[in-house]
Each structure stands twice: as structure tokens, then as C-alpha cells.
Design a protein around this motif. Structure first.
Motif, PDB file in Angstrom:
ATOM      1  N   MET A  14      36.300 -42.618   8.856  1.00  0.00           N
ATOM      2  CA  MET A  14      36.778 -41.614   9.808  1.00  0.00           C
ATOM      3  C   MET A  14      35.638 -40.656  10.126  1.00  0.00           C
ATOM      4  O   MET A  14      34.959 -40.160   9.214  1.00  0.00           O
ATOM      5  CB  MET A  14      37.952 -40.820   9.235  1.00  0.00           C
ATOM      6  N   PHE A  15      35.408 -40.428  11.410  1.00  0.00           N
ATOM      7  CA  PHE A  15      34.473 -39.395  11.843  1.00  0.00           C
ATOM      8  C   PHE A  15      35.298 -38.248  12.413  1.00  0.00           C
ATOM      9  O   PHE A  15      35.933 -38.388  13.464  1.00  0.00           O
ATOM     10  CB  PHE A  15      33.508 -39.925  12.896  1.00  0.00           C
ATOM     11  N   ILE A  16      35.327 -37.126  11.694  1.00  0.00           N
ATOM     12  CA  ILE A  16      36.126 -35.970  12.103  1.00  0.00           C
ATOM     13  C   ILE A  16      35.199 -34.997  12.821  1.00  0.00           C
ATOM     14  O   ILE A  16      34.466 -34.212  12.209  1.00  0.00           O
ATOM     15  CB  ILE A  16      36.808 -35.307  10.889  1.00  0.00           C
ATOM     16  N   ASP A  17      35.224 -35.077  14.118  1.00  0.00           N
ATOM     17  CA  ASP A  17      34.264 -34.370  14.958  1.00  0.00           C
ATOM     18  C   ASP A  17      34.402 -32.856  14.835  1.00  0.00           C
ATOM     19  O   ASP A  17      35.505 -32.335  14.691  1.00  0.00           O
ATOM     20  CB  ASP A  17      34.489 -34.793  16.405  1.00  0.00           C
ATOM     21  N   THR A  18      33.290 -32.183  14.886  1.00  0.00           N
ATOM     22  CA  THR A  18      33.111 -30.725  14.991  1.00  0.00           C
ATOM     23  C   THR A  18      33.556 -29.925  13.765  1.00  0.00           C
ATOM     24  O   THR A  18      33.273 -28.733  13.683  1.00  0.00           O
ATOM     25  CB  THR A  18      33.809 -30.123  16.237  1.00  0.00           C
ATOM     26  N   ALA A  19      34.234 -30.561  12.801  1.00  0.00           N
ATOM     27  CA  ALA A  19      34.761 -29.781  11.674  1.00  0.00           C
ATOM     28  C   ALA A  19      33.660 -29.062  10.912  1.00  0.00           C
ATOM     29  O   ALA A  19      33.834 -27.937  10.454  1.00  0.00           O
ATOM     30  CB  ALA A  19      35.550 -30.692  10.723  1.00  0.00           C
ATOM     31  N   SER A  20      32.510 -29.716  10.759  1.00  0.00           N
ATOM     32  CA  SER A  20      31.412 -29.087  10.032  1.00  0.00           C
ATOM     33  C   SER A  20      30.358 -28.500  10.964  1.00  0.00           C
ATOM     34  O   SER A  20      29.338 -27.988  10.507  1.00  0.00           O
ATOM     35  CB  SER A  20      30.753 -30.097   9.086  1.00  0.00           C
TER      36      SER A  20
ATOM     37  N   ILE B 128      35.334 -43.647   4.205  1.00  0.00           N
ATOM     38  CA  ILE B 128      33.961 -43.196   4.394  1.00  0.00           C
ATOM     39  C   ILE B 128      34.047 -42.093   5.434  1.00  0.00           C
ATOM     40  O   ILE B 128      34.659 -42.283   6.492  1.00  0.00           O
ATOM     41  CB  ILE B 128      33.061 -44.335   4.883  1.00  0.00           C
ATOM     42  N   LEU B 129      33.459 -40.952   5.165  1.00  0.00           N
ATOM     43  CA  LEU B 129      33.752 -39.763   5.966  1.00  0.00           C
ATOM     44  C   LEU B 129      32.501 -39.175   6.598  1.00  0.00           C
ATOM     45  O   LEU B 129      31.484 -38.970   5.930  1.00  0.00           O
ATOM     46  CB  LEU B 129      34.429 -38.703   5.088  1.00  0.00           C
ATOM     47  N   GLY B 130      32.584 -38.910   7.904  1.00  0.00           N
ATOM     48  CA  GLY B 130      31.493 -38.265   8.621  1.00  0.00           C
ATOM     49  C   GLY B 130      31.987 -37.095   9.427  1.00  0.00           C
ATOM     50  O   GLY B 130      33.177 -36.972   9.730  1.00  0.00           O
ATOM     51  N   SER B 131      31.052 -36.199   9.780  1.00  0.00           N
ATOM     52  CA  SER B 131      31.377 -35.085  10.655  1.00  0.00           C
ATOM     53  C   SER B 131      30.119 -34.656  11.401  1.00  0.00           C
ATOM     54  O   SER B 131      29.029 -35.151  11.146  1.00  0.00           O
ATOM     55  CB  SER B 131      31.972 -33.912   9.870  1.00  0.00           C
ATOM     56  N   GLU B 132      30.282 -33.717  12.318  1.00  0.00           N
ATOM     57  CA  GLU B 132      29.210 -33.343  13.232  1.00  0.00           C
ATOM     58  C   GLU B 132      28.269 -32.303  12.642  1.00  0.00           C
ATOM     59  O   GLU B 132      28.692 -31.395  11.928  1.00  0.00           O
ATOM     60  CB  GLU B 132      29.822 -32.808  14.539  1.00  0.00           C
ATOM     61  N   GLU B 133      26.998 -32.438  13.002  1.00  0.00           N
ATOM     62  CA  GLU B 133      25.938 -31.480  12.705  1.00  0.00           C
ATOM     63  C   GLU B 133      25.663 -31.308  11.219  1.00  0.00           C
ATOM     64  O   GLU B 133      24.603 -31.643  10.739  1.00  0.00           O
ATOM     65  CB  GLU B 133      26.247 -30.110  13.340  1.00  0.00           C
TER      66      GLU B 133
ATOM     67  N   ASP C 169      26.787 -26.763   4.742  1.00  0.00           N
ATOM     68  CA  ASP C 169      26.675 -26.880   3.289  1.00  0.00           C
ATOM     69  C   ASP C 169      28.037 -26.981   2.612  1.00  0.00           C
ATOM     70  O   ASP C 169      28.193 -27.704   1.623  1.00  0.00           O
ATOM     71  CB  ASP C 169      25.860 -25.719   2.721  1.00  0.00           C
ATOM     72  N   PHE C 170      29.054 -26.303   3.161  1.00  0.00           N
ATOM     73  CA  PHE C 170      30.361 -26.322   2.490  1.00  0.00           C
ATOM     74  C   PHE C 170      31.003 -27.700   2.520  1.00  0.00           C
ATOM     75  O   PHE C 170      31.863 -28.018   1.704  1.00  0.00           O
ATOM     76  CB  PHE C 170      31.305 -25.279   3.104  1.00  0.00           C
ATOM     77  N   ALA C 171      30.595 -28.566   3.469  1.00  0.00           N
ATOM     78  CA  ALA C 171      31.214 -29.880   3.611  1.00  0.00           C
ATOM     79  C   ALA C 171      30.513 -30.964   2.800  1.00  0.00           C
ATOM     80  O   ALA C 171      31.062 -32.062   2.647  1.00  0.00           O
ATOM     81  CB  ALA C 171      31.240 -30.286   5.082  1.00  0.00           C
ATOM     82  N   ILE C 172      29.342 -30.691   2.280  1.00  0.00           N
ATOM     83  CA  ILE C 172      28.558 -31.722   1.597  1.00  0.00           C
ATOM     84  C   ILE C 172      29.299 -32.368   0.422  1.00  0.00           C
ATOM     85  O   ILE C 172      29.232 -33.588   0.247  1.00  0.00           O
ATOM     86  CB  ILE C 172      27.194 -31.156   1.151  1.00  0.00           C
ATOM     87  N   PRO C 173      30.043 -31.623  -0.403  1.00  0.00           N
ATOM     88  CA  PRO C 173      30.744 -32.290  -1.510  1.00  0.00           C
ATOM     89  C   PRO C 173      31.801 -33.293  -1.074  1.00  0.00           C
ATOM     90  O   PRO C 173      32.249 -34.111  -1.874  1.00  0.00           O
ATOM     91  CB  PRO C 173      31.391 -31.109  -2.264  1.00  0.00           C
ATOM     92  N   VAL C 174      32.191 -33.257   0.198  1.00  0.00           N
ATOM     93  CA  VAL C 174      33.274 -34.115   0.689  1.00  0.00           C
ATOM     94  C   VAL C 174      32.760 -35.208   1.620  1.00  0.00           C
ATOM     95  O   VAL C 174      33.235 -36.346   1.588  1.00  0.00           O
ATOM     96  CB  VAL C 174      34.339 -33.273   1.431  1.00  0.00           C
ATOM     97  N   VAL C 175      31.796 -34.885   2.458  1.00  0.00           N
ATOM     98  CA  VAL C 175      31.369 -35.757   3.549  1.00  0.00           C
ATOM     99  C   VAL C 175      30.268 -36.712   3.101  1.00  0.00           C
ATOM    100  O   VAL C 175      29.384 -36.337   2.328  1.00  0.00           O
ATOM    101  CB  VAL C 175      30.909 -34.910   4.751  1.00  0.00           C
TER     102      VAL C 175
ATOM    103  N   ASP D 216      18.862 -35.435  -0.534  1.00  0.00           N
ATOM    104  CA  ASP D 216      19.377 -36.178  -1.693  1.00  0.00           C
ATOM    105  C   ASP D 216      20.883 -36.005  -1.867  1.00  0.00           C
ATOM    106  O   ASP D 216      21.457 -36.527  -2.832  1.00  0.00           O
ATOM    107  CB  ASP D 216      18.654 -35.749  -2.971  1.00  0.00           C
ATOM    108  N   ALA D 217      21.528 -35.297  -0.943  1.00  0.00           N
ATOM    109  CA  ALA D 217      22.952 -35.007  -1.100  1.00  0.00           C
ATOM    110  C   ALA D 217      23.836 -35.735  -0.101  1.00  0.00           C
ATOM    111  O   ALA D 217      25.010 -35.996  -0.382  1.00  0.00           O
ATOM    112  CB  ALA D 217      23.190 -33.497  -0.974  1.00  0.00           C
ATOM    113  N   VAL D 218      23.301 -36.079   1.073  1.00  0.00           N
ATOM    114  CA  VAL D 218      24.144 -36.640   2.130  1.00  0.00           C
ATOM    115  C   VAL D 218      23.261 -37.407   3.113  1.00  0.00           C
ATOM    116  O   VAL D 218      22.095 -37.068   3.302  1.00  0.00           O
ATOM    117  CB  VAL D 218      24.927 -35.515   2.855  1.00  0.00           C
TER     118      VAL D 218
END
Length: 281
Positions: free
Chosen positions: A74-80, A116-121, A124-130, A155-157
Motif C-alpha cells: 500500500m502506498f498511502i500518499d501524502t501522509a508523511s 509493504i508500506l510506502g508514503s510520500e516525501e 522522521d515520525f513515520a520511519i518506524p512504520v514505513v 540505514d533506516a528506510v
């Protein structure tokens, strides 16, 4: 069809909503003066920005249908990508802190579904999830394009970008991806390899309409490089010449790439790098 080396996913958005949506305007952020918070003007027309509390609600509702499609991504656009926002709607107020908390809940919802999860741009707050982000990072020839994101988060995403292909570039734009350790991001039309060059306003997405098999094959070098560095830590970035045309990045455990963006061969620190070429050490 799912299988082999291809994984398909869905592109969804819980930041933007349009006035032709049956749910509109429920959950739209409200400004202090009572107006609805507008966003960009996109293919669907004028967008409005959702309160992330309601974004979570809509995502769970929609999963009743989306969850039956068999996708693995899933690519959840603009959330991040969107800055943290406030809403002044009576009975449904939102602080910036709450916006961040609900954006994390939104992304976590899909991660908990095994996606498998992606988001835009990237944020830092989204790195543990995305698992992956995309960006618009592009090199400037004057020494301003320091790769701060990969220096901190490589090394994180996984990171890709929209700027991998620009037909008018003086050099293969994927040289930037190699330098910064970014994965390639392709936009392909259904007429792949058989499309006449179009005007910039006619281009599909952020890629060239005249995308050819030859151009596609030329990018295999980037794949080999990324297989080697994957999500290794970026240890350093340097400009090796005063004109900023030769750059170096070093990835853990000491793998080094020098890229020459100039039209002439350069000898730097005893190393010869061909024009518009690179050297891996």
C-alpha cells in the motif's frame, strides 16, 4: 497477477478529499475563521485536507473492500509529506501533536495488515512504520544539494525519487541515485517504448513519455549498486573539486563511489573518473 518477482500494490490517499466525495465535508480540517482547509488543485480538482482522526476512520472503513483485492503493498500518499496541521472544528478539534499521532495510527493500520508500506516525501515520525518513501531530491550544480536525508536515514528506510529521468539533463539522472543510494522510481505509460516525445505539459507523472527499452536497460547499473549498499549507513558526502562537479559518498562498511558530473575526464586524489561516469572502490 501476483507472483514471481513482481509485487503489486494500491495507491490510496487519506489526506486529500474532494467535494464530489460522498463523505465530504465530514472530517475536513477547519481553519480558525471557520473556512474549510483547502489543499492543492490536482487531477480531481480542488482538494481539501482531512483531520487525521477521520483519516483513520475512513481507512478502516475502506479496508472492508481493499482488503479483498490480494495486494501486498500500500502506498498511502501524502501522509508523511504534509506538515502537521491543526483543526478548529467544534467537537472535532485537532492539535499538531494529535495530527502526528493519528498519522502514525493510519500508517500502522496498514502495516498491521502485513502490507509493504510506502508514503510520500518522508518524515522522521513515520520511519518506524514505513518501508519506503519517495522524494523530489534533485542535484544542483552549485554545491547546494547536500544529501542530508540519506546521511541521517539511509540505514533506516528505502528512498526513491521522482527525478531519476529527465530527458533534457546533460547527464544520466540516475547518476544522482547512485551517489545518494536511492532506488529507481519509474513512471511508464501503456505505450512503453513506443511513444513520441511529448511537451513537458504532456508528460505522464514525473517520467519521460519517450521511455525506451534502451534507457530502461541502462539503469541496470543502479540496481547492481543498490543490491550492494541496500540500507547501509551513509558515512560521508564530499565535493572533491572546487567546481562541485565531482562528488563522493561513502557507505558502511567503507564502500565508496565517486561520480563525475562534468563533460570531461577528471583525475581526483589519484583516481581517474570518466566524463559523466563513476568509480566504485
Amino acid at each position: 497477477q501476483q507472483g514471481g518477482d513482481i509485487t503489486y500494490g494500491l495507491h490510496d490517499n487519506y489526506q486529500d478529499i474532494y467535494d464530489n466525495s460522498p463523505s465530504f465535508p465530514k472530517g475536513v480540517n477547519v481553519l480558525p475563521n471557520g473556512d474549510l482547509m483547502s489543499g492543492g488543485f490536482w487531477a480531481g480538482g480542488q482538494s481539501y485536507i482531512l483531520n487525521s482522526r477521520n483519516s483513520v476512520e475512513y481507512a478502516k472503513r475502506n479496508w472492508t473492500y481493499e482488503g479483498t483485492l490480494g495486494q501486498k503493498l500500500m502506498f498511502i500518499d501524502t501522509a508523511s509529506a504534509s506538515r502537521l496541521l491543526e483543526s478548529y472544528e467544534k467537537g472535532n478539534m485537532q492539535t499538531k501533536t494529535q495530527d502526528k499521532e493519528f498519522k502514525i495510527k493510519l500508517l500502522s493500520f496498514y502495516k498491521e495488515k502485513g502490507m509493504i508500506l510506502g508514503s510520500e516525501e518522508g518524515a522522521d515520525f513515520a520511519i518506524p512504520v514505513v518501508d519506503f518513501f519517495e522524494s523530489r531530491h534533485s542535484r544542483k550544480a552549485n554545491g547546494e544539494s547536500i544529501p542530508l536525508w540519506p546521511l541521517v536515514f539511509h540505514d533506516a528506510v528505502i528512498m526513491s525519487r521522482y527525478n531519476s529521468f529527465e530527458p533534457d539533463s546533460a547527464y544520466p539522472k540516475w547518476l544522482e541515485d547512485m551517489l545518494w543510494g536511492y532506488q529507481l522510481h519509474f513512471f511508464m505509460t501503456t505505450q512503453f517504448g513506443n511513444v513520441k516525445p511529448g511537451k513537458p505539459s504532456e508528460k505522464i507523472g514525473f517520467g519521460p513519455n519517450d521511455f525506451s527499452e534502451e534507457l530502461f536497460k541502462s539503469t541496470f547499473e543502479v540496481d547492481k549498486w543498490h543490491n550492494r549498499i541496500a540500507t547501509s549507513e551513509m558515512l560521508s558526502h564530499r565535493y572533491l573539486t572546487n567546481d562541485y562537479q565531482v562528488e563522493e559518498t561513502v557507505f558502511s562498511p567503507g564502500v565508496r563511489i565517486i561520480v563525475n558530473f562534468s563533460n570531461e575526464k577528471r583525475v581526483v586524489e589519484g583516481n581517474t573518473i570518466n566524463a559523466l561516469g563513476y568509480l566504485i572502490m
